[in-house]
Design an enzyme around this catalytic site. Sequence first.
Site, mmCIF file in Angstrom:
data_model
loop_
_atom_site.group_PDB
_atom_site.id
_atom_site.type_symbol
_atom_site.label_atom_id
_atom_site.label_comp_id
_atom_site.label_asym_id
_atom_site.label_seq_id
_atom_site.Cartn_x
_atom_site.Cartn_y
_atom_site.Cartn_z
ATOM 1 N N GLY A 41 21.364 20.738 -8.306
ATOM 2 C CA GLY A 41 20.974 20.438 -9.682
ATOM 3 C C GLY A 41 19.627 20.950 -10.138
ATOM 4 O O GLY A 41 19.463 21.340 -11.294
ATOM 5 N N ASP A 100 17.502 8.664 -10.768
ATOM 6 C CA ASP A 100 18.378 7.625 -11.306
ATOM 7 C C ASP A 100 18.078 6.323 -10.548
ATOM 8 O O ASP A 100 17.143 5.607 -10.901
ATOM 9 C CB ASP A 100 19.818 8.132 -11.117
ATOM 10 C CG ASP A 100 20.864 7.268 -11.768
ATOM 11 O OD1 ASP A 100 20.580 6.690 -12.824
ATOM 12 O OD2 ASP A 100 21.987 7.177 -11.223
ATOM 13 N N ARG A 162 26.886 22.801 -15.333
ATOM 14 C CA ARG A 162 25.506 23.083 -14.924
ATOM 15 C C ARG A 162 24.888 24.216 -15.760
ATOM 16 O O ARG A 162 23.678 24.265 -15.958
ATOM 17 C CB ARG A 162 25.477 23.522 -13.459
ATOM 18 C CG ARG A 162 25.838 22.427 -12.471
ATOM 19 C CD ARG A 162 25.456 22.878 -11.078
ATOM 20 N NE ARG A 162 26.068 22.107 -10.014
ATOM 21 C CZ ARG A 162 25.581 20.966 -9.521
ATOM 22 N NH1 ARG A 162 24.468 20.469 -10.007
ATOM 23 N NH2 ARG A 162 26.197 20.336 -8.543
HETATM 24 P P1 IMP Z 1 19.599 8.755 -7.391
HETATM 25 O O1 IMP Z 1 19.628 8.892 -5.907
HETATM 26 O O2 IMP Z 1 20.449 7.619 -7.876
HETATM 27 O O3 IMP Z 1 18.202 8.713 -7.969
HETATM 28 O O4 IMP Z 1 20.378 9.987 -7.982
HETATM 29 C C1 IMP Z 1 19.839 11.213 -8.073
HETATM 30 C C2 IMP Z 1 20.940 12.247 -8.149
HETATM 31 O O5 IMP Z 1 22.109 11.776 -8.820
HETATM 32 C C3 IMP Z 1 20.440 13.402 -8.956
HETATM 33 O O6 IMP Z 1 19.854 14.359 -8.123
HETATM 34 C C4 IMP Z 1 21.683 13.899 -9.629
HETATM 35 O O7 IMP Z 1 22.308 14.866 -8.815
HETATM 36 C C5 IMP Z 1 22.599 12.709 -9.745
HETATM 37 N N1 IMP Z 1 22.564 12.117 -11.101
HETATM 38 C C6 IMP Z 1 21.985 10.964 -11.497
HETATM 39 N N2 IMP Z 1 22.131 10.743 -12.811
HETATM 40 C C7 IMP Z 1 22.819 11.806 -13.281
HETATM 41 C C8 IMP Z 1 23.278 12.181 -14.599
HETATM 42 O O8 IMP Z 1 23.071 11.500 -15.623
HETATM 43 N N3 IMP Z 1 23.953 13.357 -14.684
HETATM 44 C C9 IMP Z 1 24.213 14.157 -13.597
HETATM 45 N N4 IMP Z 1 23.784 13.842 -12.362
HETATM 46 C C10 IMP Z 1 23.112 12.683 -12.203
HETATM 47 MG MG MG Z 2 23.940 16.170 -8.460
#
Ligand code: IMP
Ligand code: MG
Length: 172
Positions: A41, A100, A162
């Site tokens: 990403g 997130d 993407r």
């Molecule tokens: P975390 O571990 O929950 O902080 O998630 C981080 C990863 O989840 C990011 O690197 C993204 O790949 C994916 N992610 C979280 N939110 C989104 C979103 O709204 N759209 C797309 N990918 C997301």
């Molecule tokens: Mg991702």
Amino acid sequence: MENLKVLIDEKTLQEKILEIGKTIEKDYEGKEIVLISILRGSVFFTVDLAKRISNPMRFEFIEVSSYEGGTESSGKVKLNKDLAGSIKGKDVIVIEDIIDTGRTLSYLLEHLKSKEPNSIKLCTLLNKPSRRVIDVKVDYEGFEIEDKFVVGYGLDIDQYYRNLPFIGYIEE
Ligand code: IMP
Ligand code: MG
């Protein structure tokens, strides 16, 4: 996609990236930097940001997965691909597309710290603080967004979208 709406347009993204780049340049004056891009990403953001920073720079890539598909988090973080080079004694900036729950970054920062860099900072394009489960310290941030699932500019749903040049979301 029919209900795709623009959340952050291309011009706004690029202006913010220039601003972050100049801030990093100032903070790291006279220093060499290693940018660590989190596959897949953050590649789009990494490339555009890197072009706004004139410091001597190396690139590393690391791949983790947390979202097993669709928009639901599995809650688990898996290391798919580790760094190719050493970051020992280096000044490192980790580049992420979005934070997130914070699970990915808290896992990754611990993993990277064990490789003994001189310093490690975190730069994210997007931040969803309302979704945080594990606290992570963000050093550079593009935009704080509300709890919406976003796509484009590197962000995907099941590996698609993407390549959009803007950040969008799907209106239900
Ligand atoms: P975390 O571990 O929950 O902080 O998630 C981080 C990863 O989840 C990011 O690197 C993204 O790949 C994916 N992610 C979280 N939110 C989104 C979103 O709204 N759209 C797309 N990918 C997301
Ligand atoms: Mg991702």
